[in-house]
Design a protein around this motif. Sequence first.
Motif, short mmCIF file in Angstrom:
data_model
loop_
_atom_site.label_atom_id
_atom_site.label_comp_id
_atom_site.label_asym_id
_atom_site.label_seq_id
_atom_site.Cartn_x
_atom_site.Cartn_y
_atom_site.Cartn_z
N GLY A 885 -41.94 48.69 24.94
CA GLY A 885 -42.52 50.00 25.20
C GLY A 885 -41.80 51.14 24.53
N GLY A 886 -40.92 50.84 23.58
CA GLY A 886 -40.18 51.89 22.88
C GLY A 886 -41.05 52.62 21.88
N ALA A 887 -40.76 53.89 21.68
CA ALA A 887 -41.59 54.73 20.81
C ALA A 887 -41.22 54.59 19.35
CB ALA A 887 -41.46 56.20 21.24
N GLU A 888 -39.98 54.18 19.04
CA GLU A 888 -39.52 54.16 17.65
C GLU A 888 -39.88 52.89 16.91
OE1 GLU A 888 -35.37 54.82 17.53
OE2 GLU A 888 -35.45 56.85 18.34
N GLY A 889 -40.37 51.89 17.63
CA GLY A 889 -40.57 50.58 17.03
C GLY A 889 -41.45 50.57 15.80
N PHE A 890 -42.58 51.30 15.89
CA PHE A 890 -43.51 51.23 14.76
C PHE A 890 -42.89 51.87 13.51
CE2 PHE A 890 -47.40 52.11 12.35
CZ PHE A 890 -48.00 50.86 12.43
N ASP A 891 -42.16 52.96 13.67
CA ASP A 891 -41.50 53.58 12.52
C ASP A 891 -40.50 52.62 11.89
OD1 ASP A 891 -42.88 55.93 12.69
OD2 ASP A 891 -41.35 56.99 13.84
N ARG A 892 -39.82 51.83 12.71
CA ARG A 892 -38.87 50.86 12.15
C ARG A 892 -39.60 49.82 11.31
NH1 ARG A 892 -33.95 51.88 14.51
NH2 ARG A 892 -33.89 52.51 16.71
N LEU A 893 -40.77 49.37 11.77
CA LEU A 893 -41.54 48.41 10.98
C LEU A 893 -41.97 49.00 9.65
CD1 LEU A 893 -43.78 46.77 13.74
CD2 LEU A 893 -41.68 45.87 12.74
N LEU A 894 -42.39 50.25 9.66
CA LEU A 894 -42.79 50.90 8.41
C LEU A 894 -41.59 51.05 7.48
CD1 LEU A 894 -45.18 53.70 9.75
CD2 LEU A 894 -45.81 51.53 8.66
N GLN A 895 -40.41 51.37 8.04
CA GLN A 895 -39.21 51.45 7.20
C GLN A 895 -38.89 50.10 6.58
OE1 GLN A 895 -35.84 53.16 9.36
NE2 GLN A 895 -37.25 54.42 10.54
N SER A 896 -39.03 49.05 7.36
CA SER A 896 -38.76 47.70 6.86
C SER A 896 -39.66 47.38 5.67
CB SER A 896 -38.99 46.67 7.97
OG SER A 896 -38.92 45.36 7.48
N LEU A 897 -40.95 47.64 5.83
CA LEU A 897 -41.89 47.36 4.74
C LEU A 897 -41.54 48.17 3.49
CD1 LEU A 897 -44.48 45.93 3.81
CD2 LEU A 897 -45.78 47.86 4.73
N ALA A 898 -41.19 49.44 3.68
CA ALA A 898 -40.86 50.29 2.54
C ALA A 898 -39.64 49.76 1.79
CB ALA A 898 -40.62 51.72 3.00
N ILE A 899 -38.62 49.32 2.51
CA ILE A 899 -37.42 48.79 1.85
C ILE A 899 -37.73 47.51 1.09
CG2 ILE A 899 -35.13 47.80 2.25
CD1 ILE A 899 -34.88 49.70 4.66
N PHE A 900 -38.47 46.61 1.72
CA PHE A 900 -38.81 45.36 1.03
C PHE A 900 -39.58 45.65 -0.26
CE2 PHE A 900 -38.42 42.91 5.19
CZ PHE A 900 -37.31 42.21 4.77
N ARG A 901 -40.52 46.57 -0.19
CA ARG A 901 -41.29 46.89 -1.39
C ARG A 901 -40.40 47.51 -2.47
NH1 ARG A 901 -46.84 49.28 1.41
NH2 ARG A 901 -47.91 47.26 1.57
#
Length: 993
Positions: A885-901
């Motif tokens: 239920g944390g609010a920051e989780g989705f931003d962390r996933l987007l950061q992960s995708l950006a770094i991998f790319r």
Amino acid sequence: MRIQVLGTVRAWLGDEPVELTSAGQRAVLGLLALAGGQPVTRSELIDALWGDDPPASAVNVLQTYVKHLRRRLEPDRPARSRSALLPHVGDGYALRATADTLDLLCFRQLSAQATAARQEGDDRRAATLLDRALRQWQGAPLADVPQLAGHPKVVAVAAERGAALARYGELKIALGEVAEALPALAEAVAAQPLDEAGQARLIRAYAAAGRRADAFEAYHAARRRLADELGVDPGPELRAAHDIALRDEAPPATATRTAVPAQLPADVPDFIGRDGELARLDALLGSPTVVISALSGTAGVGKTALAVRWAHRVRTGFPDGQLYINLRGYDAERPVPAGEALARFLRALGVPGQEVPLDAEERADRYRSLLDGRRMLIVLDNAASVAQVRPLLPGTPGCLTVVTSRDALPGLVARHGARRLDLDLLPHADAIALLRRLIGRRCDEDPDAADELAERCARLPLALRVAAELALARPSVPLRQLVGELADERRRLTLLDAGGDPETGVRAVFSFSYRQLPAPAARAFRLLGLHPGPDVEPYAAAALFGTPVTEAHDLLEALAGAHLLQRGTPGRYGLHDLLRAYASELALLDGDETGTTRLLDAWLHTARAAMTTLHPAERGRHGGEPAGPRPVPIAPVGDPAAAQAWLDAERGNLAAAVAFAAAHDLPGHAVALTVTLLRYLEGGGHVAEAVAMHAHARDAARLTGDVAAEAQLLNNVALIYSQQGRFPQAAEYLRAAIDAARRCGDLAAETRALGNLGHVDAWLGRYDDAAARLREALELCRRTGDRAAEARVLGNLGQIYRRQGRHADAEAHLRRSVALCRDVSDHIGEAYALVSLGHVEAGRGLLADAADHHRAALALFRRSTERGGEALALDGLGSAELALGGAEGFDRLLQSLAIFRRLGERAGEAQAGNSIGEAHAAAGRHGAAREAHAAALAVAREIGDRYEQARAHSGLVAAAEALSDQATAEIHRRAALAIYAEIGAPQPASIFG
């Protein structure tokens, strides 16, 4: 009041949600909303709710639904007053809404505005408006009213979205942003699998993006579906799209289309004459065909000067930019290979370094695709042969290519229709005009001497400029005396050169100019002939000369003042290829070749210092100190910004240094420089240079029989291929590395290669093979007592067991790995094991523990600048936080995708994409989930990652079921189950429950 029907049926009063307790209420509100303000009769509503068998009380029940809706949506409405929102209209009801209050009307309004923008020619605004329109959708219309899934109004509104997706995809293709179009086109096709036009559009987009395998797979899937469900063959539009993919004729792809390179060197000062040649070049403009000009002539005749002067004159006619490269075709040491030139051009055209193909032919294909439809000027300077030039030629009209060479390049004319322009010596009058501009009144004071000087210089601009500098440096010497001395010098060289060198006149000027230099400057000039790279700066010159940096700088300036060296970008200097050849000749005659060893030592010391500054925790990866005393001083690289700047500026020289060392019996430098720079090259996306340097270093290791170094280099190349998702090639290199390690008895190298091969097997879904490799590596570690390697192998084996569903074994191995890593202070290995342990715990529902482990891993990765590991930890942490239920989780996933790319790690990109899809699904955003999983599936298919393919198919099953598309769900379900069975892994439970 706000109402949502593009997804689940929901309503809000201000920020407070309205409770719609029954499916009947949601169905009535949804049907009225889909009518867009038009009345819906009572009988239509009853038919939609109960079909052919309505209950006797249907009218009363309907009236009750409407009454409750009015109470909830208009709580302040007085009893028995006329409803403003749900009025009685004729024999039915209507919903009074606007684009501000109903998502469907907002979608339609934005779509209409996008159509108007496109009609006005503003594709960018049209795409933006459609993007906003599509963001109104949170899933299939009336997604929580399953009994209406097949209602004509629901189907019609879903078709509106499909049409908008197709239009959005077309606009993105028109804007050159094919990569951004693909998810929309793929979703449109998934929604309408029998729409041949949509399938054709997707196939063309895949081909344009360079993803031909996906294009062919999409075509064959469409063909099978048409045959199975309709009993027909593909129509002409679908076949035409397939033909485009076969011929690779798709339009250029991706956002790289916006890159506008401007690579022309500075215009030549004091340019004289060549009016006729410039006019002939002007005549090439405006041709509807592919235009290539082959500009040939002897060394020093001014080919480059003419090409650059003309290019600057016409550059405004090429709005998409200008590409330039000096191919160094007559550099005896290292002409620029076509593959390296293509890598430079691709980066200039906006292709990230990590996306530059490793294969030269693939680079050429990508290059020609990017140039298609663009108007660009390409200058290929100092080409040695047609073979060096051919891969750099564009394949379609619009681009103009100018090639300069000492050779006439007849093959370029015969096969490619090049217009040849042979550049002769400067006309005598132009040669005199150039001398007059450079020397001034002394030419007019003794015109006969000026005439003779022009002839002594063979009317070659380069020689004329050097001679003019001699005259300016000796203002009291009459021009006549200078001419006489040059004549004597020419006679001396002629006697030395029994072959009758046709360039003796030029060499006479060089020789005489060189002999006027003070001894330190003359020695510096000779040593510069040994410099392997394209340019030099004072610190490198100090090492080469064996002098302090300030003295080296003064010597470089003195040579530049004598026109024996060319000033480039601030602080850097280069040699004309003729002068380089002459300086190299002098250095070899002199026998002083120790300068090169000093230079290579300095580069190696500086590279190691820079890498230690940037990656202090990885000092051991950079090898031991080079032989010999440390050069003092080396370039200042103690600050991370300075270290990065030095590596970026010297990258071309360092690549040349490895090639030079490999070819000149300096294998230790070739290997050490390559190993030292691996992290910089792969992390910075310089994969083309990394592969080339490893090839040279490996040749050096083979020549000297250094099998251990060869094993290490093979391992490194495999990592580069793995990073790009080219797992079969990586496996080939790793098997060779294992063989080399066994031949020389290097158990550490064998362990590393076995572990890496286990990784590759795992990515390809071969878990039994992966586990066998890793167990073999584990046995080697324990036999040799290498606890650090044992810790890493245990972590990798735990990850395999997790994928196989062996959670107890996985946890035991991972906890042992964490403990061992802490004992040996391997913080990176510890972090990777913690990430895997976090996934094991998340799979068991221990979300808080999982999040703690991912946070700990993230801190370790960030402390060591391990960006790929950071992305992995962000992926695991983001999912765990969202599930908690944390609010920051989705931003962390987007950061992960950006770094991998950014890193070009394709396997990580597929993993993060699937995590994002699962997060969307958990939040009820099923349309967005479908897009994310479709994109992840495309990447996973491209690289052969079977686990992430299965995971993407599972996500697409959930999305299709939520969107009431049972047929599509069944297709993906079969695919997921088949892959999980193939790789011997159970389907993992969702972290979101």
